[in-house]
Design a protein around this motif. Structure first.
Motif, PDB file in Angstrom:
ATOM      1  N   ARG A  83      44.908  34.452  41.731  1.00 47.01           N
ATOM      2  CA  ARG A  83      45.489  34.029  42.741  1.00 47.01           C
ATOM      3  C   ARG A  83      46.943  33.098  43.210  1.00 47.01           C
ATOM      4  NH1 ARG A  83      39.532  30.363  42.690  1.00 47.01           N
ATOM      5  NH2 ARG A  83      41.074  29.939  40.692  1.00 47.01           N
ATOM      6  N   LYS A 107      49.167  33.852  46.263  1.00 38.95           N
ATOM      7  CA  LYS A 107      49.332  33.100  47.486  1.00 38.95           C
ATOM      8  C   LYS A 107      48.206  33.222  48.708  1.00 38.95           C
ATOM      9  CE  LYS A 107      52.370  29.539  45.843  1.00 38.95           C
ATOM     10  NZ  LYS A 107      51.163  29.368  44.612  1.00 38.95           N
ATOM     11  N   SER A 154      42.426  39.958  39.433  1.00 38.13           N
ATOM     12  CA  SER A 154      41.244  38.819  38.624  1.00 38.13           C
ATOM     13  C   SER A 154      40.237  38.394  39.943  1.00 38.13           C
ATOM     14  CB  SER A 154      42.494  37.171  38.150  1.00 38.13           C
ATOM     15  OG  SER A 154      42.098  36.794  39.554  1.00 38.13           O
ATOM     16  N   LYS A 155      39.086  37.918  39.362  1.00 37.61           N
ATOM     17  CA  LYS A 155      38.041  38.193  40.232  1.00 37.61           C
ATOM     18  C   LYS A 155      38.099  37.231  41.154  1.00 37.61           C
ATOM     19  CE  LYS A 155      32.761  37.071  38.994  1.00 37.61           C
ATOM     20  NZ  LYS A 155      32.484  36.165  41.008  1.00 37.61           N
ATOM     21  N   HIS A 157      39.823  45.015  40.072  1.00 34.56           N
ATOM     22  CA  HIS A 157      39.203  43.179  38.898  1.00 34.56           C
ATOM     23  C   HIS A 157      38.508  43.419  37.844  1.00 34.56           C
ATOM     24  CE1 HIS A 157      34.795  41.434  38.804  1.00 34.56           C
ATOM     25  NE2 HIS A 157      35.922  40.654  37.772  1.00 34.56           N
ATOM     26  N   VAL A 158      39.454  43.122  36.868  1.00 30.29           N
ATOM     27  CA  VAL A 158      39.497  43.049  35.902  1.00 30.29           C
ATOM     28  C   VAL A 158      39.390  41.529  34.450  1.00 30.29           C
ATOM     29  CG1 VAL A 158      41.654  43.147  33.595  1.00 30.29           C
ATOM     30  CG2 VAL A 158      41.498  44.509  35.478  1.00 30.29           C
ATOM     31  N   GLY A 159      38.153  41.966  33.806  1.00 34.42           N
ATOM     32  CA  GLY A 159      37.676  40.671  33.447  1.00 34.42           C
ATOM     33  C   GLY A 159      36.217  41.312  32.235  1.00 34.42           C
ATOM     34  N   GLN A 160      35.793  40.271  32.652  1.00 35.68           N
ATOM     35  CA  GLN A 160      34.111  40.321  31.889  1.00 35.68           C
ATOM     36  C   GLN A 160      33.054  40.791  32.861  1.00 35.68           C
ATOM     37  OE1 GLN A 160      32.746  36.887  30.693  1.00 35.68           O
ATOM     38  NE2 GLN A 160      30.857  37.106  31.260  1.00 35.68           N
ATOM     39  N   THR A 161      33.491  40.542  33.776  1.00 34.78           N
ATOM     40  CA  THR A 161      32.871  41.111  35.085  1.00 34.78           C
ATOM     41  C   THR A 161      32.957  42.370  35.692  1.00 34.78           C
ATOM     42  OG1 THR A 161      32.964  39.125  36.475  1.00 34.78           O
ATOM     43  CG2 THR A 161      30.912  38.873  35.250  1.00 34.78           C
ATOM     44  N   GLY A 213      51.075  35.022  37.901  1.00 32.37           N
ATOM     45  CA  GLY A 213      50.203  34.316  38.154  1.00 32.37           C
ATOM     46  C   GLY A 213      48.150  34.036  38.587  1.00 32.37           C
ATOM     47  N   SER A 264      45.262  32.143  35.769  1.00 33.41           N
ATOM     48  CA  SER A 264      46.050  31.269  34.748  1.00 33.41           C
ATOM     49  C   SER A 264      45.803  31.992  33.254  1.00 33.41           C
ATOM     50  CB  SER A 264      44.789  30.488  35.618  1.00 33.41           C
ATOM     51  OG  SER A 264      43.351  31.115  35.475  1.00 33.41           O
ATOM     52  N   GLN A 293      36.710  34.848  30.478  1.00 35.29           N
ATOM     53  CA  GLN A 293      36.588  35.833  31.337  1.00 35.29           C
ATOM     54  C   GLN A 293      37.223  36.427  31.663  1.00 35.29           C
ATOM     55  OE1 GLN A 293      36.092  33.149  32.675  1.00 35.29           O
ATOM     56  NE2 GLN A 293      34.076  32.243  32.216  1.00 35.29           N
ATOM     57  N   HIS A 294      38.713  36.374  32.013  1.00 36.22           N
ATOM     58  CA  HIS A 294      39.898  37.748  32.684  1.00 36.22           C
ATOM     59  C   HIS A 294      40.632  37.766  31.312  1.00 36.22           C
ATOM     60  CE1 HIS A 294      42.283  39.041  35.006  1.00 36.22           C
ATOM     61  NE2 HIS A 294      43.709  39.138  34.058  1.00 36.22           N
ATOM     62  N   ASN A 343      54.143  33.131  34.807  1.00 36.64           N
ATOM     63  CA  ASN A 343      53.327  31.784  35.686  1.00 36.64           C
ATOM     64  C   ASN A 343      54.135  30.515  35.828  1.00 36.64           C
ATOM     65  OD1 ASN A 343      51.406  29.883  35.583  1.00 36.64           O
ATOM     66  ND2 ASN A 343      49.855  31.244  35.343  1.00 36.64           N
ATOM     67  N   ASP A 388      58.452  31.061  38.723  1.00 37.59           N
ATOM     68  CA  ASP A 388      57.493  31.133  40.023  1.00 37.59           C
ATOM     69  C   ASP A 388      58.060  32.267  40.143  1.00 37.59           C
ATOM     70  OD1 ASP A 388      57.066  32.129  42.477  1.00 37.59           O
ATOM     71  OD2 ASP A 388      58.412  30.326  43.640  1.00 37.59           O
ATOM     72  N   ALA A 389      56.485  33.451  40.279  1.00 35.79           N
ATOM     73  CA  ALA A 389      56.224  34.528  40.493  1.00 35.79           C
ATOM     74  C   ALA A 389      57.035  35.350  41.724  1.00 35.79           C
ATOM     75  CB  ALA A 389      54.720  35.262  40.940  1.00 35.79           C
TER      76      ALA A 389
HETATM   77  C1  LIG Z   1      30.247  34.189  35.016  1.00 37.91           C
HETATM   78  C2  LIG Z   1      31.956  34.235  34.901  1.00 37.91           C
HETATM   79  C3  LIG Z   1      32.197  35.976  35.026  1.00 37.91           C
HETATM   80  C4  LIG Z   1      33.911  36.261  35.767  1.00 37.91           C
HETATM   81  N1  LIG Z   1      34.271  37.352  35.128  1.00 37.91           N
HETATM   82  C5  LIG Z   1      35.944  37.067  35.659  1.00 37.91           C
HETATM   83  C6  LIG Z   1      36.016  38.723  35.688  1.00 37.91           C
HETATM   84  O1  LIG Z   1      36.245  38.729  35.162  1.00 37.91           O
HETATM   85  N2  LIG Z   1      37.714  38.253  35.689  1.00 37.91           N
HETATM   86  C7  LIG Z   1      38.729  37.166  36.409  1.00 37.91           C
HETATM   87  O2  LIG Z   1      39.628  37.479  36.604  1.00 37.91           O
HETATM   88  N3  LIG Z   1      38.154  35.913  36.235  1.00 37.91           N
HETATM   89  C8  LIG Z   1      36.396  36.208  35.988  1.00 37.91           C
HETATM   90  N4  LIG Z   1      35.827  34.625  36.076  1.00 37.91           N
HETATM   91  C9  LIG Z   1      36.368  34.142  36.310  1.00 37.91           C
HETATM   92  C10 LIG Z   1      37.593  32.737  35.870  1.00 37.91           C
HETATM   93  O3  LIG Z   1      36.447  31.957  35.052  1.00 37.91           O
HETATM   94  C11 LIG Z   1      38.882  32.616  36.537  1.00 37.91           C
HETATM   95  O4  LIG Z   1      38.033  31.694  37.243  1.00 37.91           O
HETATM   96  C12 LIG Z   1      39.792  33.123  37.460  1.00 37.91           C
HETATM   97  O5  LIG Z   1      40.320  34.325  36.563  1.00 37.91           O
HETATM   98  C13 LIG Z   1      40.731  32.422  37.805  1.00 37.91           C
HETATM   99  O6  LIG Z   1      41.888  33.379  38.477  1.00 37.91           O
HETATM  100  P1  LIG Z   1      43.412  33.804  38.854  1.00 37.91           P
HETATM  101  O7  LIG Z   1      43.791  33.633  37.568  1.00 37.91           O
HETATM  102  O8  LIG Z   1      43.699  34.162  39.541  1.00 37.91           O
HETATM  103  O9  LIG Z   1      43.153  31.956  39.611  1.00 37.91           O
HETATM  104  P2  LIG Z   1      43.388  30.391  38.863  1.00 37.91           P
HETATM  105  O10 LIG Z   1      42.725  29.871  38.590  1.00 37.91           O
HETATM  106  O11 LIG Z   1      43.527  29.585  40.241  1.00 37.91           O
HETATM  107  O12 LIG Z   1      45.203  30.550  38.374  1.00 37.91           O
HETATM  108  C14 LIG Z   1      46.467  30.694  38.938  1.00 37.91           C
HETATM  109  C15 LIG Z   1      47.434  30.561  38.259  1.00 37.91           C
HETATM  110  O13 LIG Z   1      48.714  31.536  38.946  1.00 37.91           O
HETATM  111  C16 LIG Z   1      49.100  30.189  38.665  1.00 37.91           C
HETATM  112  N5  LIG Z   1      50.522  30.420  39.964  1.00 37.91           N
HETATM  113  C17 LIG Z   1      50.404  29.298  40.810  1.00 37.91           C
HETATM  114  N6  LIG Z   1      51.107  29.236  41.787  1.00 37.91           N
HETATM  115  C18 LIG Z   1      52.269  30.838  41.168  1.00 37.91           C
HETATM  116  C19 LIG Z   1      53.548  31.167  41.213  1.00 37.91           C
HETATM  117  N7  LIG Z   1      54.093  30.397  42.096  1.00 37.91           N
HETATM  118  N8  LIG Z   1      54.382  31.988  40.571  1.00 37.91           N
HETATM  119  C20 LIG Z   1      53.781  32.023  39.247  1.00 37.91           C
HETATM  120  N9  LIG Z   1      52.302  31.658  39.245  1.00 37.91           N
HETATM  121  C21 LIG Z   1      51.601  30.988  39.930  1.00 37.91           C
HETATM  122  C22 LIG Z   1      48.770  28.931  38.311  1.00 37.91           C
HETATM  123  O14 LIG Z   1      49.922  28.225  37.741  1.00 37.91           O
HETATM  124  C23 LIG Z   1      47.266  29.144  38.217  1.00 37.91           C
HETATM  125  O15 LIG Z   1      47.839  29.198  36.350  1.00 37.91           O
HETATM  126  C24 LIG Z   1      34.443  34.171  36.102  1.00 37.91           C
HETATM  127  C25 LIG Z   1      34.077  33.191  36.007  1.00 37.91           C
HETATM  128  C26 LIG Z   1      32.362  33.783  35.540  1.00 37.91           C
HETATM  129  C27 LIG Z   1      31.514  31.853  35.822  1.00 37.91           C
END
Ligand SMILES: Cc1cc2nc3c(=O)[nH]c(=O)nc-3n(C[C@H](O)[C@H](O)[C@H](O)COP(=O)(O)OP(=O)(O)OC[C@H]3O[C@@H](n4cnc5c(N)ncnc54)[C@H](O)[C@@H]3O)c2cc1C
Length: 176
Positions: free
Chosen positions: A66, A69, A91-92, A105-109, A122, A124, A128-129, A143, A161-162
């Motif tokens: 995420r 952006k 990510s999911k 989509h990579v991860g637990q699910t 980018g 977190s 689960q990931h 990150n 910054d990515a």
């Molecule tokens: C039952 C269940 C199953 C799930 N299964 C999965 C799964 O299989 N796979 C999965 O991925 N998730 C899964 N999730 C979701 C998981 O819990 C997280 O919510 C998800 O992985 C977060 O995605 P993210 O890291 O892309 O987003 P975010 O948590 O929003 O993280 C975004 C990251 O980007 C960083 N960032 C922001 N701007 C910049 C920038 N300009 N440059 C560099 N870094 C930046 C931030 O610091 C942050 O660390 C599951 C959740 C549940 C409850």
């Protein structure tokens, strides 16, 4: 295991190579499997997807979260993937929002991957990931938050910054 056929599958990088000082003794054996009992078959199937590197077969995976952006920002992920001969993943939430196709989509699910190199941009590092990537040989996290949980799991981390780091990385790879 009660079924008629047993299938043994070993995924890439699932077993660590460890070097020890011990030398294993080689023993010759004339064991032959009972033809009425076990049957060992070797089967090789090669899957190719046109224009794409299969995610769960890839040696290198570049994955975006995420923090990127918006879907149009995936151009830089694809450029880095192309320079490295890598597959792309996400990510999911990214696939849930429709920024990327669900099969990435990579991860637990999602898909479980075990490449030699997984670069998370980018993302977190939610548990689960990580469940889908922790069999990778080398994990790299990019990150802008030094407290991002991914850095605890990563072998190498780049705090930045990515949008600055990824194009520079791509340019460097292309120059090599
Ligand atoms: C039952 C269940 C199953 C799930 N299964 C999965 C799964 O299989 N796979 C999965 O991925 N998730 C899964 N999730 C979701 C998981 O819990 C997280 O919510 C998800 O992985 C977060 O995605 P993210 O890291 O892309 O987003 P975010 O948590 O929003 O993280 C975004 C990251 O980007 C960083 N960032 C922001 N701007 C910049 C920038 N300009 N440059 C560099 N870094 C930046 C931030 O610091 C942050 O660390 C599951 C959740 C549940 C409850």
């Amino acid at each position: 295991m009660k079924g008629e056929k047993k299938v043994l599958v070993v995924k890439k990088n699932i077993i660590d190579i460890s070097l020890t000082a011990h030398k294993a003794e080689v023993q010759q054996t004339d064991y032959r499997p009972d033809p009425e009992g076990s049957i060992f078959e070797k089967s090789t199937e090669r899957l190719t997807a046109e224009g794409d590197i299969l995610l769960d077969e890839a040696d290198i995976v570049i994955s975006g979260g995420r923090g990127l952006k918006a879907p149009e920002n995936w151009d830089m992920i694809e450029a880095l993937a192309q320079a490295l001969g890598a597959a792309t993943a996400c990510s999911k939430p990214v696939s849930d929002m429709g920024w990327r196709p669900h099969h990435e989509h990579v991860g637990q699910t999602g898909v479980k991957v075990s490449p030699n190199l997984y670069i998370a941009v980018g993302i977190s590092g939610a548990i689960q990931h990580l469940a889908g990537v922790n069999a990778s040989k080398v994990l790299v996290a990019i990150n802008n938050d030094p407290e991002a949980p991914f850095f605890k799991a990563a072998d190498y981390g780049i705090v930045g910054d990515a949008f600055d780091i990824v194009p520079r990385l791509t340019a460097k790879v292309k120059s090599l």
